[in-house]
Design an enzyme around this catalytic site. Structure first.
Site, PDB file in Angstrom:
ATOM      1  N   GLU A  41      -7.173  -8.225  -2.978  1.00  0.00           N
ATOM      2  CA  GLU A  41      -7.161  -8.408  -4.419  1.00  0.00           C
ATOM      3  C   GLU A  41      -7.690  -9.818  -4.680  1.00  0.00           C
ATOM      4  OE1 GLU A  41      -3.401  -7.935  -6.446  1.00  0.00           O
ATOM      5  OE2 GLU A  41      -4.365  -8.323  -8.388  1.00  0.00           O
ATOM      6  N   ARG A 268       2.932  -7.443   9.326  1.00  0.00           N
ATOM      7  CA  ARG A 268       2.314  -8.625   8.703  1.00  0.00           C
ATOM      8  C   ARG A 268       2.372  -9.809   9.641  1.00  0.00           C
ATOM      9  NH1 ARG A 268       2.114  -8.436   3.078  1.00  0.00           N
ATOM     10  NH2 ARG A 268       1.890 -10.679   2.830  1.00  0.00           N
ATOM     11  N   LYS A 278       0.085 -15.275  -1.371  1.00  0.00           N
ATOM     12  CA  LYS A 278      -0.847 -15.884  -2.331  1.00  0.00           C
ATOM     13  C   LYS A 278      -0.106 -16.412  -3.551  1.00  0.00           C
ATOM     14  CE  LYS A 278      -3.500 -12.252  -2.280  1.00  0.00           C
ATOM     15  NZ  LYS A 278      -4.525 -11.241  -2.544  1.00  0.00           N
TER      16      LYS A 278
HETATM   17  P1  ATP Z   1      -0.025 -11.670  -0.566  1.00  0.00           P
HETATM   18  O1  ATP Z   1       1.308 -11.028  -0.319  1.00  0.00           O
HETATM   19  O2  ATP Z   1      -0.246 -12.923   0.169  1.00  0.00           O
HETATM   20  O3  ATP Z   1      -0.370 -11.781  -2.010  1.00  0.00           O
HETATM   21  P2  ATP Z   1      -1.395  -9.244  -0.458  1.00  0.00           P
HETATM   22  O4  ATP Z   1      -0.947  -8.221   0.515  1.00  0.00           O
HETATM   23  O5  ATP Z   1      -1.002  -9.052  -1.865  1.00  0.00           O
HETATM   24  O6  ATP Z   1      -1.030 -10.659   0.074  1.00  0.00           O
HETATM   25  P3  ATP Z   1      -4.075  -8.349  -0.623  1.00  0.00           P
HETATM   26  O7  ATP Z   1      -5.242  -9.065  -1.183  1.00  0.00           O
HETATM   27  O8  ATP Z   1      -3.556  -7.185  -1.337  1.00  0.00           O
HETATM   28  O9  ATP Z   1      -2.948  -9.434  -0.441  1.00  0.00           O
HETATM   29  O10 ATP Z   1      -4.305  -8.002   0.905  1.00  0.00           O
HETATM   30  C1  ATP Z   1      -5.468  -7.475   1.457  1.00  0.00           C
HETATM   31  C2  ATP Z   1      -5.129  -6.896   2.796  1.00  0.00           C
HETATM   32  O11 ATP Z   1      -4.612  -7.911   3.650  1.00  0.00           O
HETATM   33  C3  ATP Z   1      -4.075  -5.821   2.701  1.00  0.00           C
HETATM   34  O12 ATP Z   1      -4.476  -4.737   3.501  1.00  0.00           O
HETATM   35  C4  ATP Z   1      -2.844  -6.466   3.237  1.00  0.00           C
HETATM   36  O13 ATP Z   1      -2.034  -5.506   3.868  1.00  0.00           O
HETATM   37  C5  ATP Z   1      -3.409  -7.487   4.225  1.00  0.00           C
HETATM   38  N1  ATP Z   1      -2.488  -8.619   4.380  1.00  0.00           N
HETATM   39  C6  ATP Z   1      -2.002  -9.418   3.417  1.00  0.00           C
HETATM   40  N2  ATP Z   1      -1.145 -10.327   3.910  1.00  0.00           N
HETATM   41  C7  ATP Z   1      -1.071 -10.090   5.240  1.00  0.00           C
HETATM   42  C8  ATP Z   1      -0.341 -10.678   6.319  1.00  0.00           C
HETATM   43  N3  ATP Z   1       0.493 -11.704   6.127  1.00  0.00           N
HETATM   44  N4  ATP Z   1      -0.535 -10.187   7.549  1.00  0.00           N
HETATM   45  C9  ATP Z   1      -1.378  -9.165   7.763  1.00  0.00           C
HETATM   46  N5  ATP Z   1      -2.096  -8.570   6.797  1.00  0.00           N
HETATM   47  C10 ATP Z   1      -1.949  -9.014   5.548  1.00  0.00           C
HETATM   48 MG    MG Z   2      -1.462  -7.144  -2.757  1.00  0.00          MG
END
Ligand code: ATP
Ligand code: MG
Length: 564
Positions: A41, A268, A278
């Site tokens: 995102e 994760r 984020k």
């Molecule tokens: P955040 O919780 O930091 O906002 P998010 O999951 O909302 O992260 P996205 O932009 O939706 O961020 O994530 C894109 C991809 O990265 C998704 O497939 C998510 O599962 C993966 N991802 C995000 N954070 C992690 C992490 N800490 N470890 C592994 N994969 C991750």
């Molecule tokens: Mg997300």
């Protein structure tokens, strides 16, 4: 570490996702086609957690001759921005990955909208006019069934009319939502009439402007986007495991039987002494608690890069921790180990004096200087040599001298003991000068004219070697020493506000560091080992004549000692 021949290396075993992919290939699923996507995102910068997902999404496609697309999951204009879209692309490329196609969930807004209308027509979706709070209250708990909305059984025509008008901007944000009509008593809470669409009129979308007034929720947008694109393996993190049945349910309502994307989940990445979210990182940036997304203390890709981490080291780190089905937290020392290993053969060794004090070699001719040759990196035979100017007056580290030293102090002290100046001569301390406050201002020594490094006399074994720079040619540098951003291992697990757990000493600036003249034209992001201290990189704020270095990592894990 011992060197292992590649031939002797044990074949790396498959991670569980690779195992699933191999089984699917064996079963002839999707005609042997492998397609993944990385779906960020664009509401923040990429962090090292995302890199774990990136390595898997792109890695699977690469390994099994498939394709991996980059898809921006841009369904919430309130939080999204092109700044993030651009930085995410730059970071993925810097890491060394290449997407096949660049897609946006917003490419599918029309398709998704049409699909929503189809759901309404099939009696599988309805417009709910209750407030978000009421909807949440009616959701129930895992053991208490939810309560049906009074709007649940509206006539289909009314639902269509309202949904169309929602999208024309006739209703205020938050006044209505479109919900899937599934089961308010379902044991999986995600099935209790999940929200499919919400109204957003306050923020234009970075790509579609004000065309749309309704935006799909993650659960409705994600699986459908996967389906439209032909994704075979939709890999995400474990928190989405409970969403998987809903992902499948939406597809079951309209998709053909011959092809289905399958969601698979892995753990994760969490790292000690930092946060991996984020939302929290944005708070740190917006509240000025760090200097920006690329502050070298941040776990963002751009922060790590500015800190001096290489793409190789980050990828090696991800490779070393692997993929499982169990959440955990990785010690930051594992990441630090990866960058030390990568830089060991790559970074030239140079002298930097952090707390300089003048050393005068009293038997060295006043007007003389000479050029010495030193190896750039003894751990890399291709790294070559460089010149170091040597003269009568040098700067050395204040801590390398003690006036009244204990027996086990092997550096400079006026007791007749010999010390080698790195790549230069052997010296003996003869005394020091002090000001009226008893502060030492200069140290005196004599040198052995026959002891030059690289000559026969230079072979004499001396217990201790110290660093130096020549006083007239050396350069002034600012050095930024970074430490853990947080003072506790897992700030996210604490009950306290994470901002109250920041390490107050995460940045120390050394203004008066003296470095070798050879660093004059060092380029931003080039890597050096400051001998005996650590690995450093040139910061992008560095200007001609005003060098700025960031400490990437110390030579040893000093933190482990500190907390013992
Ligand atoms: P955040 O919780 O930091 O906002 P998010 O999951 O909302 O992260 P996205 O932009 O939706 O961020 O994530 C894109 C991809 O990265 C998704 O497939 C998510 O599962 C993966 N991802 C995000 N954070 C992690 C992490 N800490 N470890 C592994 N994969 C991750
Ligand atoms: Mg997300």
């Amino acid at each position: 570490m011992t060197n292992t021949n590649e031939a002797e290396m044990p074949k790396k075993s498959l991670n569980f996702i690779e195992q699933i992919v191999e089984n699917d290939l064996k079963d002839g699923l999707n005609d042997g086609r492998i397609q993944t996507r990385f779906p960020p995102e664009p509401n923040g910068y990429l962090h090292i957690g995302h890199v774990k997902a990136i390595c898997l999404d792109f890695g699977i496609a690469e390994k099994y001759n498939g394709i991996c697309n980059l898809r921006f999951d841009d369904t919430n204009p309130v939080k999204e921005d092109v700044e993030y879209v651009d930085s995410i692309q730059g970071d993925i490329q810097w890491l060394g990955f290449h997407w096949k196609n660049l897609y946006y969930a917003s490419d599918y807004f029309q398709q998704l909208y049409d699909l929503a209308i189809r759901f309404i027509k099939d009696g599988k979706a309805y417009v709910d006019e209750q407030s978000a709070e009421t909807i949440a209250q009616q959701k129930g708990t895992p053991t208490v069934p939810g309560i049906e909305s009074p709007y649940r059984n509206r006539p289909i025509a009314e639902n269509i009319d309202l949904f169309e008008r929602m999208n024309k901007g006739e209703f205020a944000d938050g006044s209505m939502v479109l919900r899937a009509k599934i089961d308010m008593t379902h044991s999986n809470m995600h099935f209790r009439d999940p929200i499919m669409y919400r109204i957003i009129t306050t923020h234009p979308h970075h790509r579609t402007g004000t065309t749309w007034k309704v935006y799909p929720m993650y659960d409705f947008a994600h699986g459908q986007s996967d389906y439209f694109e032909g994704v075979t393996h939709s890999i995400c993190t474990l928190e989405f495991e409970v969403h998987r049945p809903l992902y499948d349910w939406f597809l079951d309502q309209f998709a053909g039987k011959d092809y289905r994307p399958k969601q698979r989940e892995f753990n994760r990445l969490n790292i000690t002494y930092t946060v991996m979210s984020k939302r929290k990182m944005l708070q740190l940036v917006q509240e000025g608690l760090v200097r920006g997304w690329d502050d070298p203390r941040m776990p963002t890709v751009c922060g790590l890069r500015r800190r001096g981490y290489t793409a190789t080291s980050i990828r090696n780190f991800i490779d070393s921790i692997g993929y499982t089905k169990v959440e955990g937290i990785i010690d930051v020392s594992v990441l630090e180990h990866a960058i030390r290993e990568d830089l060991k053969p790559k970074a030239d060794r140079v002298c930097a004096i952090f707390d300089p004090i003048k050393l005068v070699i009293t038997n060295y001719p006043e007007s003389k200087t000479e050029t010495l040759i030193t190896e750039n990196n003894p751990e890399n035979e291709n790294s070559g040599t460089r010149e170091m100017l040597f003269g009568r007056e040098l700067y050395i580290e204040r801590s390398d001298f003690m006036e009244n030293a204990p027996k086990d102090f092997f550096r400079l002290t006026p007791n007749g003991r010999e010390v080698r100046l790195k790549s230069a001569y052997i010296i003996q301390c003869t005394g020091c000068k002090k000001d009226s406050d008893d502060n030492i201002t200069e140290i005196y020594c004599t040198y052995d004219t026959t002891s030059k490094s690289g000559t026969e006399g230079g072979n004499r074994k001396i217990k201790s070697t110290i660093n130096w720079v020549e006083i007239n040619s050396c350069l002034n540098a600012e050095v930024r020493l970074y430490d853990r951003l947080f003072s506790i291992e897992d700030p996210s697990a604490s009950e306290k506000d994470f901002r109250d757990l920041l390490n107050p000493n995460s940045l120390t600036i050394v203004n008066n560091c003296k470095v070798e003249a050879a660093l004059k034209n060092a380029k931003p992001l080039s890597h050096f080992q400051f001998l005996k201290v650590g690995y450093f990189t040139v910061d992008e704020d560095s200007k001609d004549g005003q060098l700025i270095f960031n400490r990437t990592v110390s030579l040893k894990d000093t933190w482990a000692k500190k907390t013992e």
